[in-house]
Scaffold this motif. Sequence first.
Motif, PDB file in Angstrom:
ATOM      1  N   HIS A   3      55.487  49.631  36.725  1.00  0.00           N
ATOM      2  CA  HIS A   3      56.236  48.624  36.036  1.00  0.00           C
ATOM      3  C   HIS A   3      56.451  47.273  36.752  1.00  0.00           C
ATOM      4  O   HIS A   3      56.073  46.204  36.483  1.00  0.00           O
ATOM      5  N   LYS A   4      57.233  47.641  37.773  1.00  0.00           N
ATOM      6  CA  LYS A   4      57.580  46.608  38.729  1.00  0.00           C
ATOM      7  C   LYS A   4      56.471  45.725  39.263  1.00  0.00           C
ATOM      8  O   LYS A   4      56.636  44.598  39.254  1.00  0.00           O
ATOM      9  N   ALA A   5      55.296  46.459  39.708  1.00  0.00           N
ATOM     10  CA  ALA A   5      54.204  45.799  40.401  1.00  0.00           C
ATOM     11  C   ALA A   5      53.507  44.856  39.108  1.00  0.00           C
ATOM     12  O   ALA A   5      53.144  43.548  39.480  1.00  0.00           O
ATOM     13  N   SER A   6      53.668  45.343  37.967  1.00  0.00           N
ATOM     14  CA  SER A   6      53.113  44.605  36.818  1.00  0.00           C
ATOM     15  C   SER A   6      53.937  43.359  36.364  1.00  0.00           C
ATOM     16  O   SER A   6      53.413  42.279  36.381  1.00  0.00           O
ATOM     17  N   VAL A   7      55.349  43.585  36.623  1.00  0.00           N
ATOM     18  CA  VAL A   7      56.096  42.563  36.410  1.00  0.00           C
ATOM     19  C   VAL A   7      55.974  41.504  37.096  1.00  0.00           C
ATOM     20  O   VAL A   7      56.276  40.187  37.041  1.00  0.00           O
ATOM     21  N   MET A   8      55.874  41.675  38.517  1.00  0.00           N
ATOM     22  CA  MET A   8      55.573  40.895  39.621  1.00  0.00           C
ATOM     23  C   MET A   8      54.261  40.305  39.713  1.00  0.00           C
ATOM     24  O   MET A   8      54.241  39.237  40.558  1.00  0.00           O
ATOM     25  N   GLY A   9      53.489  40.559  38.693  1.00  0.00           N
ATOM     26  CA  GLY A   9      52.198  39.490  38.553  1.00  0.00           C
ATOM     27  C   GLY A   9      50.917  40.168  39.187  1.00  0.00           C
ATOM     28  O   GLY A   9      50.090  39.536  39.159  1.00  0.00           O
ATOM     29  N   TYR A  10      51.253  41.556  39.632  1.00  0.00           N
ATOM     30  CA  TYR A  10      49.997  42.225  40.271  1.00  0.00           C
ATOM     31  C   TYR A  10      49.152  42.714  39.186  1.00  0.00           C
ATOM     32  O   TYR A  10      49.589  43.073  38.243  1.00  0.00           O
ATOM     33  N   THR A  11      47.700  42.594  39.443  1.00  0.00           N
ATOM     34  CA  THR A  11      46.806  43.335  38.410  1.00  0.00           C
ATOM     35  C   THR A  11      46.647  44.724  38.486  1.00  0.00           C
ATOM     36  O   THR A  11      46.582  45.345  39.644  1.00  0.00           O
ATOM     37  N   VAL A  12      47.071  45.285  37.054  1.00  0.00           N
ATOM     38  CA  VAL A  12      46.888  46.829  36.936  1.00  0.00           C
ATOM     39  C   VAL A  12      45.653  47.340  36.293  1.00  0.00           C
ATOM     40  O   VAL A  12      45.151  46.487  35.582  1.00  0.00           O
ATOM     41  N   PHE A  13      45.392  48.446  36.716  1.00  0.00           N
ATOM     42  CA  PHE A  13      44.021  49.003  35.999  1.00  0.00           C
ATOM     43  C   PHE A  13      44.473  50.443  35.803  1.00  0.00           C
ATOM     44  O   PHE A  13      44.628  51.027  36.841  1.00  0.00           O
ATOM     45  N   ASN A  14      43.603  50.880  34.745  1.00  0.00           N
ATOM     46  CA  ASN A  14      43.571  52.471  34.508  1.00  0.00           C
ATOM     47  C   ASN A  14      42.126  52.670  34.576  1.00  0.00           C
ATOM     48  O   ASN A  14      41.119  52.340  34.010  1.00  0.00           O
ATOM     49  N   SER A  15      41.826  53.558  35.794  1.00  0.00           N
ATOM     50  CA  SER A  15      40.450  54.262  35.907  1.00  0.00           C
ATOM     51  C   SER A  15      40.296  55.199  34.964  1.00  0.00           C
ATOM     52  O   SER A  15      41.140  56.222  34.864  1.00  0.00           O
ATOM     53  N   GLU A  16      39.136  55.524  34.425  1.00  0.00           N
ATOM     54  CA  GLU A  16      38.913  56.812  33.669  1.00  0.00           C
ATOM     55  C   GLU A  16      38.321  57.887  34.787  1.00  0.00           C
ATOM     56  O   GLU A  16      37.813  59.053  34.441  1.00  0.00           O
ATOM     57  N   GLU A  17      38.152  57.607  36.113  1.00  0.00           N
ATOM     58  CA  GLU A  17      37.949  58.629  36.991  1.00  0.00           C
ATOM     59  C   GLU A  17      39.086  59.671  37.211  1.00  0.00           C
ATOM     60  O   GLU A  17      40.233  59.060  36.821  1.00  0.00           O
ATOM     61  N   ARG A  18      38.881  60.779  37.771  1.00  0.00           N
ATOM     62  CA  ARG A  18      39.720  61.676  37.370  1.00  0.00           C
ATOM     63  C   ARG A  18      40.487  62.033  38.709  1.00  0.00           C
ATOM     64  O   ARG A  18      40.069  61.931  39.685  1.00  0.00           O
ATOM     65  N   ILE A  19      41.914  62.435  38.317  1.00  0.00           N
ATOM     66  CA  ILE A  19      42.679  62.910  39.406  1.00  0.00           C
ATOM     67  C   ILE A  19      43.177  64.330  39.127  1.00  0.00           C
ATOM     68  O   ILE A  19      43.640  64.842  38.152  1.00  0.00           O
ATOM     69  N   PHE A  20      42.759  65.391  39.712  1.00  0.00           N
ATOM     70  CA  PHE A  20      42.717  66.757  39.334  1.00  0.00           C
ATOM     71  C   PHE A  20      44.088  67.304  39.884  1.00  0.00           C
ATOM     72  O   PHE A  20      44.546  67.058  40.975  1.00  0.00           O
ATOM     73  N   ILE A  21      45.298  67.809  38.894  1.00  0.00           N
ATOM     74  CA  ILE A  21      46.339  68.201  39.055  1.00  0.00           C
ATOM     75  C   ILE A  21      46.416  69.767  38.719  1.00  0.00           C
ATOM     76  O   ILE A  21      45.670  70.439  38.026  1.00  0.00           O
ATOM     77  N   MET A  22      47.419  70.274  39.398  1.00  0.00           N
ATOM     78  CA  MET A  22      47.725  71.681  38.699  1.00  0.00           C
ATOM     79  C   MET A  22      49.015  71.711  37.856  1.00  0.00           C
ATOM     80  O   MET A  22      50.078  71.161  38.156  1.00  0.00           O
ATOM     81  N   PRO A  23      48.636  72.270  36.793  1.00  0.00           N
ATOM     82  CA  PRO A  23      49.833  72.673  35.761  1.00  0.00           C
ATOM     83  C   PRO A  23      51.026  73.245  36.385  1.00  0.00           C
ATOM     84  O   PRO A  23      50.919  74.340  37.320  1.00  0.00           O
ATOM     85  N   PRO A  24      52.146  73.176  35.649  1.00  0.00           N
ATOM     86  CA  PRO A  24      53.043  74.038  35.908  1.00  0.00           C
ATOM     87  C   PRO A  24      52.659  75.617  35.970  1.00  0.00           C
ATOM     88  O   PRO A  24      52.022  76.178  35.306  1.00  0.00           O
TER      89      PRO A  24
END
Length: 396
Positions: free
Chosen positions: A245-266
Amino acid sequence: MIILDYVISAIWLSPFLYLAVLAFGKIFNRTRKINLLKQKGQLEKKVDKIIFQIPTVGNVKLVNKIFELVKNYGLPVPLKTWVIIEDWDTHKAEYVCDKVVVVPPDFECEDLYKGRALEYARRLRQEMVAEGMLGSNYLLLQGDDDAVPSLEFIKESLTVNADIIIGTITPKAKGVWNTILDYERCVACGIFCNFFTNIGKPLWAHGEGTCMSSQVDKNVSYDISSFTHSTKDKLISSEDAFYFHKASVMGYTVFNSEERIFIMPPLSFGDAIKQRRRWVWGQLRILTRKMLPLPNRLRLSVIGFSGLWLYSMATLGLPLKYLGIVNIPTVLLPFTFATLAIWLGIRAYTIGKCMGWKHAIAGTLASYITVTLNFIVHLIGFAKGDPKNFEVIRKE
């Protein structure tokens, strides 16, 4: 009761809104990506290296395995691996990486726990750049000790000219109930992260997979004093959301990629409660201590917590409807029946896109179990109160 009739009706019709958000999210992802690709990507800017950093509390085997996997990707630019640990970690010599960053016990900043460790590593890089020990044109890949960024995500981060990028969370199948629980993360990413991030108004972020330019790393700190003047408050958790959020507020370009980040569930029900408790109270602390500007806090409070109150009201509406306390307007009844199919279809698509068609079927069939489990663990986490520390869950 007429007001209640329309409130329940609107909530039961909310899958139409979800469908619109999902569709527009896809459109905005595509158009934003095309626009960003027209600019020079990190690869064309001749990035010197990728620094892949993981903060951990002693999970040596997992960290080494993740580093080995990513090193074997054969990336087009050099990869340097950093692990960030506390001074009390007794495994310092066991990490197989390019740099072991040890956070000094006396280091102080406006953050605690993980945020403090990340801020120390950030400041260390700036010192290294100033002293000529590190080139100023690098890409920082922020990871976790239970997550593996996909090759596709890293390649997209190199080619899409966004300042800071998050990937799409994809749980690894690990047992039955915990996989069912984390199906919800695919749904949340597919609907909300894709839409809000790609209109430049981020909602959530993932410490498991974030990529940022060296300029973001240089100019955006984890300090909360940019937004709050309280000298008593510290950032305890939700440091990833705060930073994004802070980076976005400071004017930096944000992007959500649809490429995957593999995580382990609890790995256990207790770990799930501990994890969700940390998320809930981390966000509540950001909201109540006013650590972000008002528009960002409104998004986090209204939309970020919408799943909890929508589930409560939607579920409550069922007995109220059949007891005759709530009467859905006749003109809306056909649409309320259609919403079930839409809701299941959305879940099948978002889960299937990340995890494949078998999980799409399983996730669809387990839909109500998934949302109920998530509601329960969040509710228990909320009821247990603010942990006032960073509760770490088991990783193996």
